[in-house]
Design a protein around this motif. Structure first.
Motif, PDB file in Angstrom:
ATOM      1  N   TYR A  44     -10.989  17.957 -13.003  1.00 46.33           N
ATOM      2  CA  TYR A  44     -10.346  16.738 -13.509  1.00 46.33           C
ATOM      3  C   TYR A  44     -11.375  15.785 -14.117  1.00 46.33           C
ATOM      4  N   ASP A  54      -2.747  17.760  -3.426  1.00 41.74           N
ATOM      5  CA  ASP A  54      -1.730  17.569  -4.458  1.00 41.74           C
ATOM      6  C   ASP A  54      -2.396  17.336  -5.808  1.00 41.74           C
ATOM      7  N   PRO A  55      -2.154  18.204  -6.790  1.00 39.67           N
ATOM      8  CA  PRO A  55      -2.756  17.997  -8.118  1.00 39.67           C
ATOM      9  C   PRO A  55      -2.410  16.646  -8.723  1.00 39.67           C
ATOM     10  N   LYS A  56      -1.228  16.129  -8.442  1.00 38.54           N
ATOM     11  CA  LYS A  56      -0.863  14.820  -8.986  1.00 38.54           C
ATOM     12  C   LYS A  56      -1.768  13.719  -8.417  1.00 38.54           C
ATOM     13  N   THR A  57      -2.098  13.837  -7.136  1.00 38.67           N
ATOM     14  CA  THR A  57      -3.005  12.868  -6.521  1.00 38.67           C
ATOM     15  C   THR A  57      -4.387  12.960  -7.149  1.00 38.67           C
ATOM     16  N   GLY A  73      -5.153  14.032 -10.117  1.00 33.09           N
ATOM     17  CA  GLY A  73      -5.076  13.508 -11.470  1.00 33.09           C
ATOM     18  C   GLY A  73      -5.040  11.988 -11.489  1.00 33.09           C
ATOM     19  N   PHE A  74      -4.314  11.406 -10.541  1.00 31.03           N
ATOM     20  CA  PHE A  74      -4.223   9.946 -10.466  1.00 31.03           C
ATOM     21  C   PHE A  74      -5.581   9.342 -10.113  1.00 31.03           C
ATOM     22  N   THR A  75      -6.249   9.932  -9.115  1.00 31.42           N
ATOM     23  CA  THR A  75      -7.574   9.446  -8.720  1.00 31.42           C
ATOM     24  C   THR A  75      -8.553   9.545  -9.877  1.00 31.42           C
TER      25      THR A  75
END
Length: 260
Positions: free
Chosen positions: A49, A243-246, A248-250
């Motif tokens: 990421y 979690d990939p969404k987490t 990505g958000f970080t």
């Protein structure tokens, strides 16, 4: 996501220090892992990421992973010096730094002691004083053995260095450093001029009060508290339900901070 990397070692202050380089960018982001950890165990899930829009330099510290040991205890001061010396050998005059857990404490030491090399810092789940840890953190700590070390961290180390003696040595040195945790002073933290992004999980081993105090001392700082436990926001190997969404958000928060 597979990201191309180069890897190497440098002779740094009497140890052979391992590092990896990913991506491209003008000012590199140096990744500094926590205690008992390696590049893959701390950052393996997170690097893809961050490397999309940044040049990354990930390091392994004294006695960790593929970096050798020295006949001296571990210290945050020595780790800070080792990282800065490595950057000098790589001809890097200015860098951003991201440290997780003990690596975040090392990042604060770098900002205090070597400000000339620091552009911005990201400090994740780290304390600068022993009192910043949650109540009960040290309960039974002195009697801890290698059996108490998380299996994921043991496995990660042994995949890189299959010598059980090396694993035992790392555990003992990490434990001793935490038992004898040497505080930075409030004045030293207040003296940090670099812009800082301070991040914590709401169920972390560092207290929110300590991070708020840190943010008030560092004039040019921003504070973020996210849902989760120690390491979950970066996909650290021992965190459950990555979690990939987490991630990505970080990464998005860090990107916005670094490139603003």
């Amino acid at each position: 996501m597979e990201i191309e990397k180069t890897a190497g070692t440098k002779s740094v202050n009497g140890i052979s220090m391992y590092y990896e380089i990913y991506g491209e960018g003008e000012i590199p982001l140096v990744l500094i892992h926590g205690g008992g950890s390696t590049i893959p165990s701390n950052f393996g899930n997170f690097i893809p990421y961050l490397a999309q829009n940044n040049k990354l330099i990930a390091v392994e510290l004294q006695a960790h992973g593929r970096t050798s040991d020295r006949d001296a205890p571990e210290s945050f001061e020595q780790d800070a010096n080792d990282v800065v010396t490595l950057l000098e050998q790589l001809d890097i005059a200015k860098a951003n730094f991201l440290g997780f857990s003990n690596g975040g404490t090392t990042t604060l030491h770098i900002a205090v002691r070597y400000p000339i090399v620091v552009n911005k810092i990201v400090v994740i789940s780290a304390n600068y004083q022993k009192t910043g840890l949650i109540d009960g953190f040290y309960d039974g700590f002195g009697a801890a053995t290698l059996d108490h070390m998380p299996e994921g961290l043991k496995k990660s180390y042994l995949e890189l260095d299959p010598d059980p003696a090396g694993l035992q040595n790392m555990f003992e040195k990490d434990k001793q450093r935490m038992m004898n945790f040497v505080d930075l002073s409030d004045d030293e933290i207040a003296g940090i001029k670099a812009e800082a992004l301070l991040m914590l999980a709401d169920r972390d081993v560092i207290t929110p009060e300590h991070l708020v105090k840190t943010s008030r001392l560092i004039k040019n700082s921003r504070l973020v508290i996210l849902p989760g436990i120690h390491g979950s926001m970066i996909g650290e190997i021992c965190a459950p339900d990555i979690d990939p969404k987490t991630l990505g958000f970080t990464a998005g928060l860090i990107e916005s901070f670094l490139h603003s």
